[in-house]
Each structure stands twice: as structure tokens, then as C-alpha cells.
Design a protein around this motif. Structure first.
Motif, PDB file in Angstrom:
ATOM      1  N   ASP A  48     112.045  51.115  69.271  1.00  0.00           N
ATOM      2  CA  ASP A  48     111.924  52.027  68.124  1.00  0.00           C
ATOM      3  C   ASP A  48     111.759  53.504  68.160  1.00  0.00           C
ATOM      4  OD1 ASP A  48     111.652  49.367  66.656  1.00  0.00           O
ATOM      5  OD2 ASP A  48     109.541  49.224  66.748  1.00  0.00           O
ATOM      6  N   PHE A  49     111.862  54.110  69.245  1.00  0.00           N
ATOM      7  CA  PHE A  49     111.715  55.484  69.524  1.00  0.00           C
ATOM      8  C   PHE A  49     112.669  56.078  70.279  1.00  0.00           C
ATOM      9  CE2 PHE A  49     107.793  53.363  68.858  1.00  0.00           C
ATOM     10  CZ  PHE A  49     107.039  53.943  67.840  1.00  0.00           C
ATOM     11  N   GLN A  50     113.111  57.341  69.845  1.00  0.00           N
ATOM     12  CA  GLN A  50     114.056  57.851  70.869  1.00  0.00           C
ATOM     13  C   GLN A  50     113.770  59.479  70.794  1.00  0.00           C
ATOM     14  OE1 GLN A  50     116.751  57.167  67.193  1.00  0.00           O
ATOM     15  NE2 GLN A  50     116.993  59.323  66.702  1.00  0.00           N
ATOM     16  N   PHE A  59     109.207  70.734  60.041  1.00  0.00           N
ATOM     17  CA  PHE A  59     108.061  70.123  60.480  1.00  0.00           C
ATOM     18  C   PHE A  59     108.102  68.860  59.664  1.00  0.00           C
ATOM     19  CE2 PHE A  59     107.396  74.616  61.990  1.00  0.00           C
ATOM     20  CZ  PHE A  59     106.483  74.309  63.280  1.00  0.00           C
ATOM     21  N   PHE A  60     107.231  67.955  60.320  1.00  0.00           N
ATOM     22  CA  PHE A  60     107.246  66.518  59.566  1.00  0.00           C
ATOM     23  C   PHE A  60     105.836  65.968  59.512  1.00  0.00           C
ATOM     24  CE2 PHE A  60     107.960  61.769  59.881  1.00  0.00           C
ATOM     25  CZ  PHE A  60     108.884  61.788  58.707  1.00  0.00           C
ATOM     26  N   ALA A 109     113.687  53.023  60.793  1.00  0.00           N
ATOM     27  CA  ALA A 109     114.838  53.791  61.356  1.00  0.00           C
ATOM     28  C   ALA A 109     115.062  55.193  60.889  1.00  0.00           C
ATOM     29  CB  ALA A 109     116.157  52.828  60.998  1.00  0.00           C
ATOM     30  N   GLN A 110     114.738  55.318  59.245  1.00  0.00           N
ATOM     31  CA  GLN A 110     114.438  56.648  58.690  1.00  0.00           C
ATOM     32  C   GLN A 110     113.342  57.230  59.363  1.00  0.00           C
ATOM     33  OE1 GLN A 110     114.369  55.334  54.723  1.00  0.00           O
ATOM     34  NE2 GLN A 110     116.647  55.534  54.418  1.00  0.00           N
ATOM     35  N   ARG A 111     112.322  56.624  59.512  1.00  0.00           N
ATOM     36  CA  ARG A 111     111.110  57.554  60.423  1.00  0.00           C
ATOM     37  C   ARG A 111     111.645  57.971  61.649  1.00  0.00           C
ATOM     38  NH1 ARG A 111     106.728  53.995  63.319  1.00  0.00           N
ATOM     39  NH2 ARG A 111     108.830  53.728  64.434  1.00  0.00           N
ATOM     40  N   TRP A 114     114.027  61.056  61.103  1.00  0.00           N
ATOM     41  CA  TRP A 114     113.240  62.422  60.747  1.00  0.00           C
ATOM     42  C   TRP A 114     112.185  63.113  61.766  1.00  0.00           C
ATOM     43  CZ3 TRP A 114     115.049  65.221  56.799  1.00  0.00           C
ATOM     44  CH2 TRP A 114     115.536  64.879  55.789  1.00  0.00           C
ATOM     45  N   MET A 115     111.559  62.025  62.318  1.00  0.00           N
ATOM     46  CA  MET A 115     110.543  62.346  63.083  1.00  0.00           C
ATOM     47  C   MET A 115     111.070  62.831  64.443  1.00  0.00           C
ATOM     48  SD  MET A 115     107.417  59.973  64.543  1.00  0.00           S
ATOM     49  CE  MET A 115     106.327  59.869  63.186  1.00  0.00           C
ATOM     50  N   SER A 116     112.191  62.231  65.031  1.00  0.00           N
ATOM     51  CA  SER A 116     112.657  62.609  66.447  1.00  0.00           C
ATOM     52  C   SER A 116     113.156  63.993  66.262  1.00  0.00           C
ATOM     53  CB  SER A 116     113.615  61.553  66.886  1.00  0.00           C
ATOM     54  OG  SER A 116     114.968  61.736  65.870  1.00  0.00           O
ATOM     55  N   LYS A 117     113.639  64.674  65.186  1.00  0.00           N
ATOM     56  CA  LYS A 117     114.175  65.832  65.110  1.00  0.00           C
ATOM     57  C   LYS A 117     113.264  67.064  64.439  1.00  0.00           C
ATOM     58  CE  LYS A 117     118.932  63.875  64.218  1.00  0.00           C
ATOM     59  NZ  LYS A 117     120.101  63.850  63.194  1.00  0.00           N
ATOM     60  N   ALA A 118     112.062  66.607  64.376  1.00  0.00           N
ATOM     61  CA  ALA A 118     111.284  67.771  63.793  1.00  0.00           C
ATOM     62  C   ALA A 118     110.791  68.594  65.019  1.00  0.00           C
ATOM     63  CB  ALA A 118     110.054  66.854  63.365  1.00  0.00           C
ATOM     64  N   LYS A 119     110.302  69.742  64.461  1.00  0.00           N
ATOM     65  CA  LYS A 119     109.687  70.828  65.369  1.00  0.00           C
ATOM     66  C   LYS A 119     108.442  70.148  65.873  1.00  0.00           C
ATOM     67  CE  LYS A 119     111.626  75.081  63.668  1.00  0.00           C
ATOM     68  NZ  LYS A 119     111.162  76.316  62.987  1.00  0.00           N
ATOM     69  N   ALA A 120     107.534  69.571  65.134  1.00  0.00           N
ATOM     70  CA  ALA A 120     106.205  68.946  65.397  1.00  0.00           C
ATOM     71  C   ALA A 120     105.935  68.123  64.352  1.00  0.00           C
ATOM     72  CB  ALA A 120     105.210  70.012  65.597  1.00  0.00           C
TER      73      ALA A 120
END
Length: 215
Positions: A48-50, A59-60, A109-111, A114-120
Motif C-alpha cells: 500500500d506504500f510507495q 504539505f499534506f 490509492a488516492q492517499r 497525495w501523501m507520497s508526493k508531499a514535502k511532509a
């Protein structure tokens, strides 16, 4: 994993963090530690994580949109520093900052997208956090976290390595200005070694083996 205060037993409990174990002992005025209790963090399926080593310019925050989750801290900090903030989750709070964008409820999948590309990822929880899965999910993607400085975070967030623990708005701003210096690959590997299914399963096996068998 026990992440609530009331428990139906006084022993044979698996707590989500050492901080929460101590809190529950104090809540029940339990002065003697139960040797059949233990602490094992939550576990995650790595499918589930990339990892994204080239973050986007935002930021997220993901979670319930309520004050106790610290969402308004993220909004104020990003507004002050003119940083874009993506907010996801359910609840009544809506951002007032000009740089905050609410995207509503998201799928797994949407999480990940969005999360994987956040600065933090902001996890500025105001109540005593037993575990706060969002911060583990973020680190499993190599994304640094910006958190408060109590509860589970004292066990899992190493200042200047996988994120920053903050007590004041000045510390939040410092964290935002320095998260780009952190090694996302190292953050992800550290988290995999502690929160993946492969890391947690043996801990449960060891715990079950040391429990006394009933005749």
C-alpha cells in the motif's frame, strides 16, 4: 492493539506504544507492571506504500477534520509561510487559510498518491496519541512528519531524521523550512524495519510463545 483507556482485563494486553501503556497503568492506578503485557506497534502491508524521492510543492494532512487532530495548526503554519497545504478527511472543520485546499475523503490509492508526493505530513495531534497511524503511513512512504512532542511520537519521531516534534509555532515553522534536508529513502527503510508486516509478525510470535499455556 490497545489504543483506548478502558480495558476489560488487567493483563495479557498488547499496547500500541510504551507511552500508552504507561498512561493506561496510571489511569487504572496500576503500580505494578503486568509481565504478560507488552508493547507492539501497529503493522502495515507494504504493497500500500510507495516511495517518491521527488516531492511536489505542498504539505499534506489526512485525518478527521477536528481541532484535536491539530488540523488548524497546519493551516495557520502553511498560510503564514505561504506554503500549499492539501487536506483530506471527514469532519466539520474547513480551512480558512488561502493556501489550504480541502479534497475530502480519499481512497487508499488516492492517499498513496497525495501523501507520497508531499514535502511532509502534519500530525499535530493535541490529545495524547496512542499510535496515530497516519505518521507511520507517511514514514513508510519516506515522507517526513511534523508532529507534537508527546505520546507515541517520542518513541517514533527522531528530530532531524524522520521528522520533527514541535511544541510551538516557531518549531513548526522551523520543521517546514528543514524537512527538505531529510533523507526520504532512509526514512522509509527505518519505518519498514519497525512497522511492516514482516517486522511486526515475529514480535507477536515471540509474545505468544512466552505466554503461559492453560492446562
Amino acid at each position: 492493539g490497545i489504543g483506548y483507556t478502558g480495558t476489560c482485563k488487567d493483563t495479557h494486553r498488547v499496547f500500541e506504544s510504551q507511552a500508552w501503556r504507561n498512561h493506561v497503568y496510571g489511569w487504572h492506578h496500576q503500580t505494578n507492571a503486568a509481565t504478560a503485557d507488552t508493547v507492539i506497534h501497529n503493522y502495515y502491508d507494504m504493497r500500500d506504500f510507495q516511495l517518491t524521492n521527488d516531492p511536489a510543492d505542498y504539505f499534506f494532512y489526512i485525518g478527521r477534520m477536528i481541532e484535536n487532530k491539530g488540523v488548524e495548526v497546519a493551516v495557520k503554519a502553511c498560510s503564514k509561510l505561504h506554503e500549499k497545504l492539501i487536506l483530506a478527511g471527514s469532519g466539520d472543520f474547513r480551512p480558512a487559510g488561502a493556501t489550504a485546499h480541502y479534497i475530502g475523503h480519499v481512497t487508499v490509492a488516492q492517499r498513496a498518491e497525495w501523501m507520497s508526493k508531499a514535502k511532509a505530513t502534519f500530525v499535530m495531534t493535541r490529545y495524547l496519541p496512542p499510535f496515530e497511524g497516519v505518521h507511520a503511513e507517511s514514514m513508510l512512504m519516506g515522507v517526513p512528519v511534523i508532529t507534537t512532542d508527546f505520546g507515541v511520537f517520542t518513541e517514533t519521531v527522531i528530530n532531524g531524521f524522520n521528522g520533527f516534534r514541535c511544541n510551538t509555532m516557531q518549531e513548526v515553522e522551523f520543521a517546514m523550512n528543514n524537512v527538505h534536508k531529510l533523507d526520504r529513502t532512509a526514512i522509509r527503510q527505518w519505518a519498514i524495519e519497525r512497522f511492516s508486516l514482516e517486522a511486526i509478525a515475529p514480535q507477536y510470535e515471540r509474545y505468544f510463545r512466552r505466554l503461559p499455556l492453560k492446562p
